[in-house]
Motif scaffolding. Structure first.
Motif, PDB file in Angstrom:
ATOM      1  N   GLU A 126     -20.303  38.074  -7.822  1.00  0.00           N
ATOM      2  CA  GLU A 126     -21.361  37.359  -8.543  1.00  0.00           C
ATOM      3  C   GLU A 126     -21.031  37.181 -10.019  1.00  0.00           C
ATOM      4  O   GLU A 126     -21.354  36.147 -10.616  1.00  0.00           O
ATOM      5  N   ASP A 127     -20.378  38.178 -10.622  1.00  0.00           N
ATOM      6  CA  ASP A 127     -20.112  38.083 -12.062  1.00  0.00           C
ATOM      7  C   ASP A 127     -19.005  37.087 -12.395  1.00  0.00           C
ATOM      8  O   ASP A 127     -18.729  36.844 -13.567  1.00  0.00           O
ATOM      9  N   ARG A 128     -18.384  36.509 -11.374  1.00  0.00           N
ATOM     10  CA  ARG A 128     -17.360  35.493 -11.612  1.00  0.00           C
ATOM     11  C   ARG A 128     -17.852  34.084 -11.286  1.00  0.00           C
ATOM     12  O   ARG A 128     -17.108  33.117 -11.433  1.00  0.00           O
ATOM     13  N   VAL A 129     -19.104  33.972 -10.842  1.00  0.00           N
ATOM     14  CA  VAL A 129     -19.674  32.676 -10.461  1.00  0.00           C
ATOM     15  C   VAL A 129     -20.513  32.131 -11.609  1.00  0.00           C
ATOM     16  O   VAL A 129     -21.378  32.832 -12.153  1.00  0.00           O
ATOM     17  N   VAL A 130     -20.258  30.893 -11.981  1.00  0.00           N
ATOM     18  CA  VAL A 130     -20.998  30.208 -13.038  1.00  0.00           C
ATOM     19  C   VAL A 130     -21.753  29.036 -12.421  1.00  0.00           C
ATOM     20  O   VAL A 130     -21.154  28.214 -11.713  1.00  0.00           O
ATOM     21  N   GLU A 131     -23.043  28.968 -12.664  1.00  0.00           N
ATOM     22  CA  GLU A 131     -23.831  27.845 -12.165  1.00  0.00           C
ATOM     23  C   GLU A 131     -23.608  26.631 -13.061  1.00  0.00           C
ATOM     24  O   GLU A 131     -23.977  26.635 -14.236  1.00  0.00           O
ATOM     25  N   ALA A 132     -22.992  25.606 -12.495  1.00  0.00           N
ATOM     26  CA  ALA A 132     -22.668  24.393 -13.254  1.00  0.00           C
ATOM     27  C   ALA A 132     -23.834  23.421 -13.116  1.00  0.00           C
ATOM     28  O   ALA A 132     -23.886  22.591 -12.197  1.00  0.00           O
ATOM     29  N   THR A 133     -24.775  23.534 -14.035  1.00  0.00           N
ATOM     30  CA  THR A 133     -25.923  22.636 -14.052  1.00  0.00           C
ATOM     31  C   THR A 133     -25.483  21.250 -14.517  1.00  0.00           C
ATOM     32  O   THR A 133     -24.359  21.057 -15.000  1.00  0.00           O
ATOM     33  N   ASP A 134     -26.368  20.278 -14.363  1.00  0.00           N
ATOM     34  CA  ASP A 134     -26.037  18.912 -14.767  1.00  0.00           C
ATOM     35  C   ASP A 134     -25.651  18.872 -16.246  1.00  0.00           C
ATOM     36  O   ASP A 134     -26.396  19.337 -17.108  1.00  0.00           O
ATOM     37  N   GLY A 135     -24.466  18.335 -16.525  1.00  0.00           N
ATOM     38  CA  GLY A 135     -23.967  18.269 -17.896  1.00  0.00           C
ATOM     39  C   GLY A 135     -23.164  19.478 -18.322  1.00  0.00           C
ATOM     40  O   GLY A 135     -22.712  19.539 -19.472  1.00  0.00           O
ATOM     41  N   PHE A 136     -22.962  20.436 -17.422  1.00  0.00           N
ATOM     42  CA  PHE A 136     -22.164  21.617 -17.761  1.00  0.00           C
ATOM     43  C   PHE A 136     -20.744  21.182 -18.113  1.00  0.00           C
ATOM     44  O   PHE A 136     -20.090  20.464 -17.363  1.00  0.00           O
TER      45      PHE A 136
END
Length: 308
Positions: A126-136
């Motif tokens: 989990e600590d290596r996952v980044v949520e790429a929101t719109d515009g990330f």
């Protein structure tokens, strides 16, 4: 070109399923990961680009359908400095892929078949996952990779704009274009409406959103780089509307999936031949047969969702 390396993941058949390695000033980012069986190909791509695993900063997923993401967990185990960027709706499935595996098993006939086709799917910490929101925005050694929320094929789908190349890594939102169907008229393309989240209005809007960037090229998962993108975008819009009309025409039929699939064959073959593809009808159908079946199933799911 532009430090973009195409990786044939080997899924299905040659030149069917692509991932990409983007290299900038000695740093790298993978776009999509194919299946877990493809791990040796990714490690070979790192070496061929004169990099080492520690030089990979990012693994970026367009979405979590297994032909795009099944290899992510195993690949991340070999990349000590990489983070994984994925649409917020897909992040939990990378951290705990059990629901993803169960869903695929229900579609394809069991977990043994999923394991056979996609390999051993393992979690990403989990600590290596980044949520790429719109515009990330991802900074790859000064090279901007911009994640754009692009639903229509899936609600957890990002397309990634590469500012340096003025191109998109499109996942499945910009359709399927197999190199066997190239002709003097250029690349041939069809939409992908596979289950379970096809939404025609969203697909139209996402394609238009990509085109507002006036990209020079699109890098498709299925398969590789295409140019003449305005013509291809127009083709996709026309076909989405026609496919929706076909689905509605057969909505009440007992054998609707078969009827829709047959009409899709007529649609694709006619367009291919008018564009100058010289393959026979049978040869074209053999290349597209899996996609024809999945597209028919996907528009049926869309029909049924709308009737509830």
């Amino acid at each position: 070109m532009h430090g973009i390396h195409t990786i044939d993941t080997g899924f299905g058949r040659p030149s069917f399923d692509a991932a990409y390695l983007v290299v900038e000033r000695g740093r790298g980012a993978f776009i999509d990961t194919g299946t877990a069986h493809a791990l040796p190909r990714f490690l070979e791509a790192i070496e061929a680009a004169d990099l080492e695993p520690k030089d990979i900063d990012w693994v970026v997923l367009t979405h979590v359908h297994l032909d795009h993401s099944a290899g992510a967990g195993q690949l991340m185990q070999h990349l000590p400095n990489a983070r994984l960027a994925v649409h917020p709706r897909g992040a939990r499935h990378m951290i705990d892929p059990s629901i993803l595996i169960a869903g695929a098993a229900a579609v394809y006939g069991g977990e043994d078949i999923v394991r056979r086709d996609y390999g051993e799917i393992v979690p990403v910490p989990e600590d290596r996952v980044v949520e790429a929101t719109d515009g990330f925005a991802i900074d790859l050694a000064g090279r901007a990779l911009l994640c754009l929320d692009t639903p229509g094929h899936a609600r957890h789908h990002n397309a990634i704009h590469d500012e340096r190349a003025n191109a998109f890594f499109t996942g499945d939102i910009f359709g399927l274009s197999y190199r066997e169907l190239d002709s003097p008229g250029g690349a041939f393309i069809i939409p992908t409406t596979s289950p379970v989240q096809f939404e025609p209005d969203a697909a139209h809007a996402s394609i238009d959103r990509l085109m507002r960037y006036e990209p020079e090229a699109m890098y498709l998962t299925h398969y590789d780089r295409v140019t003449d993108v305005q013509r291809l975008a127009n083709d996709l819009h026309e076909q989405i509307d026609t496919m929706v009309a076909i689905a509605k025409r057969h909505a009440a039929a007992q054998d609707r999936e078969q009827r829709i699939a047959f009409d899709f064959i007529d649609l694709y073959v006619d367009r291919a031949h008018r564009q100058g593809v010289t393959l026979t009808t049978a040869e074209i159908v053999k290349i597209l047969e899996v996609d024809i079946r999945l597209n028919a199933q996907g528009v049926i799911v869309w029909l049924d969702r709308g009737s509830r």
